[in-house]
Write a protein that holds these residues in place. Structure first.
Motif, short mmCIF file in Angstrom:
data_model
loop_
_atom_site.label_atom_id
_atom_site.label_comp_id
_atom_site.label_asym_id
_atom_site.label_seq_id
_atom_site.Cartn_x
_atom_site.Cartn_y
_atom_site.Cartn_z
N SER A 171 0.72 -1.12 0.01
CA SER A 171 -0.12 -0.04 0.09
C SER A 171 0.97 1.12 -0.28
N THR A 172 1.88 1.31 0.88
CA THR A 172 2.71 2.38 0.84
C THR A 172 3.53 2.62 -0.42
N MET A 173 4.07 1.54 -1.21
CA MET A 173 4.47 1.51 -2.49
C MET A 173 3.58 1.99 -3.41
N SER A 174 2.18 1.87 -3.35
CA SER A 174 1.25 2.52 -4.11
C SER A 174 1.30 4.03 -3.77
N ASN A 175 1.15 4.29 -2.46
CA ASN A 175 1.20 5.73 -2.11
C ASN A 175 2.35 6.52 -2.87
N PHE A 176 3.52 6.04 -2.74
CA PHE A 176 4.64 6.59 -3.34
C PHE A 176 4.40 6.72 -4.86
N LEU A 177 4.08 5.64 -5.52
CA LEU A 177 3.81 5.50 -6.92
C LEU A 177 2.75 6.51 -7.32
N PHE A 178 1.82 6.78 -6.60
CA PHE A 178 0.70 7.69 -7.22
C PHE A 178 1.21 9.17 -6.74
N ASN A 179 2.14 9.21 -5.75
CA ASN A 179 2.76 10.49 -5.31
C ASN A 179 3.70 10.96 -6.51
N PHE A 180 4.56 9.92 -6.93
CA PHE A 180 5.33 10.07 -7.94
C PHE A 180 4.60 10.71 -9.48
N THR A 181 3.81 10.17 -9.88
CA THR A 181 2.97 10.42 -10.89
C THR A 181 2.22 11.87 -10.81
N VAL A 182 1.60 12.02 -9.74
CA VAL A 182 1.32 13.44 -9.57
C VAL A 182 2.24 14.70 -9.38
N THR A 183 3.41 14.33 -8.86
CA THR A 183 4.53 15.10 -8.66
C THR A 183 5.14 15.49 -10.01
N LEU A 184 5.46 14.36 -10.70
CA LEU A 184 6.24 14.39 -12.06
C LEU A 184 5.18 15.31 -12.84
N SER A 185 4.01 14.99 -12.71
CA SER A 185 3.05 15.51 -13.92
C SER A 185 2.37 16.90 -13.61
N PHE A 186 2.73 17.53 -12.57
CA PHE A 186 2.16 18.65 -12.00
C PHE A 186 2.48 19.84 -12.86
N LEU A 187 3.93 20.11 -13.03
CA LEU A 187 4.30 21.39 -13.78
C LEU A 187 3.96 20.91 -15.14
N PRO A 188 4.22 20.07 -15.93
CA PRO A 188 3.72 19.66 -17.34
C PRO A 188 2.04 19.97 -17.43
N LEU A 189 1.51 19.40 -16.65
CA LEU A 189 -0.04 19.61 -16.58
C LEU A 189 -0.15 21.12 -16.55
N ILE A 190 0.27 22.17 -15.70
CA ILE A 190 0.05 23.35 -15.73
C ILE A 190 0.41 23.93 -17.10
N ASN A 191 1.85 23.60 -17.46
CA ASN A 191 1.88 24.20 -18.89
C ASN A 191 0.92 23.64 -20.03
N LYS A 192 0.55 22.39 -19.98
CA LYS A 192 -0.12 22.09 -21.03
C LYS A 192 -1.94 22.59 -20.87
N ILE A 193 -2.50 22.38 -19.88
CA ILE A 193 -3.94 22.84 -19.63
C ILE A 193 -4.03 23.84 -18.79
N GLY A 194 -3.22 24.36 -18.26
CA GLY A 194 -3.29 25.55 -17.25
C GLY A 194 -3.48 25.24 -15.78
N GLU A 195 -3.27 26.34 -14.91
CA GLU A 195 -3.38 25.86 -13.33
C GLU A 195 -4.92 25.65 -13.16
N ALA A 196 -5.56 26.45 -13.79
CA ALA A 196 -7.10 26.55 -13.35
C ALA A 196 -7.54 25.06 -13.58
N HIS A 197 -7.48 24.34 -14.58
CA HIS A 197 -7.78 23.11 -15.10
C HIS A 197 -7.15 22.02 -14.36
N THR A 198 -5.97 22.28 -14.09
CA THR A 198 -5.11 21.20 -13.14
C THR A 198 -5.73 20.96 -11.84
N PHE A 199 -6.30 22.02 -11.25
CA PHE A 199 -6.77 22.17 -10.00
C PHE A 199 -8.22 21.53 -10.14
N TYR A 200 -8.95 22.00 -11.15
CA TYR A 200 -10.15 21.34 -11.18
C TYR A 200 -10.16 19.98 -11.59
#
Length: 469
Positions: A398-427
């Protein structure tokens, strides 16, 4: 006999628990300082590291998430080791690993070395994130288990707040980011020295055949307990799992349900966006109008304070209201705050100079709702739902999955902001929060006041999670 025991418990004074129990829980929970410190410290250090080495968004994501890769490996590789060698030895090893990793981080000569050293720190975080709740759940009486396990989340928030203060203290110092990362040796020393004086958990001691020592620990932490009864309960569960002469662990079909639940809960905790706020708080605040690195870092101290204080709600209420009501309240509040934060970015021009304040306060309230719900309660539930012989491995998966989910969210955050914008990322994160609300209503059992052994029996008997009791 079960009914007789329950009746006796209800007649026993509330002060039946030894002060030693609370002291042990507090010392072990300090392992959360490691995870919290690293989570918070990189948010401030990143502002200076990216300028010094001219890092693009992708490399910033790699640097932040390198710890999560290490944490994923640390979580999955040590579950069985915790079952074999015990919880205490694993936690001491974790403190040593974090101490070494922090020193190497501080002296890293280039970005490749820093990423590698943060991977080492991640190994320690992955271990401590499942080992501490595991330890706490196994020493805690069911009536106060929610409170004691929630101490781990409190320690995480204290670690984050400590890291924000360290970041602020070194924000105007040359090579200050190196001192920020070096400060990680302090929580490592606290955990390592504290664990030297601890015993292992009585449930692990019974599993290891150390019955006399388990009885002694039971009596130390809960003087009025019927230690023989508790030990026989644990042994009966182990005997059922061992039914044949083969003493090795055997995965059974009924274990799939708690395992999938553990993974699902970790998804809810991470993909509602918590670490985008924690890791990138100064970065987000700079986007909204805080002019310098230092002012953005100082603004995050408020987030750290709120994160810490609101955790006390879970500590005091998780054993009274139950786990699920706190999750409902938290997810509703988080979802609303995420949509407000997204709207602040979408209508930023209309808000003008007020954008930074709307963003700051929506982030503060988001953190507040998370801090008494998904933060402590998810870790509490995951520490409760697994059977004894599968607990170490189940929690590590479960903890491994936690960090995998954390990894995907963290790694994708800045690219998501650049791709779809801050507003839609938080939506997006807000929509996920409301979906998780539905998932928790239908799939998550209420574990308040139920012993770990009875939770296990409910899974074995295939009781509907909504009817645990």
């Amino acid at each position: 006999m079960e009914a007789q025991k329950s009746s006796l418990e209800n007649q026993t004074p509330k002060d039946k628990y030894s002060p030693l129990l609370y002291l042990v829980a507090f010392i072990v929970a300090l392992g959360g300082l490691l995870s919290g410190f690293d989570t918070g410290v990189i948010s401030g250090a990143l502002l200076f590291i990216k300028d010094e080495w001219n890092l693009n968004d992708y490399m910033q994501g790699i640097l932040v998430s390198s710890t999560l890769v290490g944490a994923t490996i640390g979580a999955i590789s040590n579950g069985r080791l915790a079952d074999i060698f015990g919880r205490k030895k694993i936690l001491i090893f974790t403190a040593v690993l974090f101490f070494i990793g922090s020193i190497i981080c501080a002296i890293a000569p280039d970005i490749t070395s820093l990423i590698a050293s943060r991977f080492i720190v991640g190994l320690a975080i992955g271990i401590v994130t499942f080992a501490v709740p595991l330890y706490l759940s196994e020493i805690s009486p069911e009536k106060i288990r929610g409170m004691l396990v929630s101490l781990f989340q409190l320690a995480i928030t204290l670690g984050i707040l400590f890291s924000y203060l360290i970041n602020a203290g070194f924000s105007n110092v040359e090579y200050g980011w190196r001192f920020m990362l070096l400060a990680g040796i302090l929580p490592a020393i606290i955990l390592g020295v504290g664990m030297m004086f601890m015993s292992d958990t009585p449930r692990w001691l019974v599993q290891a055949g150390k019955i006399d020592e388990a009885k002694k620990v039971f009596k130390l932490i809960e003087p009025n307990i019927d230690a023989d009864f508790e030990i026989n309960e644990i042994k009966s569960i182990l005997d059922k799992e061992n039914q044949s002469k083969n003493k090795k662990f055997e995965f059974k079909k009924w274990m799939i349900a708690p395992l999938l639940l553990g993974i699902g809960l970790m998804f809810c905790q991470q993909w509602t966006g918590i670490n985008t706020i924690i890791y990138y708080a100064p970065t987000i605040l700079k986007l909204t109008g805080f002019s310098t690195n230092a002012t953005a870092i100082y603004a995050t101290i408020g987030i750290g304070v709120v994160n810490c204080l609101m955790t006390f709600i879970a500590i005091f209420l998780s054993d009274k209201t139950g786990r699920k009501p706190l999750l409902y309240a938290g997810l509703i509040g988080m979802g609303i705050c995420l949509f407000v934060l997204g709207s602040a970015f979408q209508f930023g021009e209309a808000l003008g100079a007020n954008l930074k304040w709307v963003s700051l306060f929506s982030a503060l309230f988001y953190i507040a709702f998370f801090s008494f719900s998904l933060g402590p309660i998810i870790l509490l539930l995951v520490s409760e739902i697994f059977p004894l012989k599968f607990r170490g491995l189940g929690m590590s998966i479960s903890t491994m999955s936690n960090f995998l989910f954390n990894f995907t969210v963290t790694l994708s955050f800045l690219p998501l902001i650049n791709k779809i914008g801050e507003a839609h990322t938080f939506y997006l994160y807000g929509t996920i929060a409301f979906c998780c609300l539905i998932y928790i209503y239908f799939m998550v059992p209420e574990t308040k006041g139920i012993s770990l052994e009875n939770i296990e029996k409910n899974w074995i008997n295939k009781i509907n999670p909504r009817k645990f009791g």
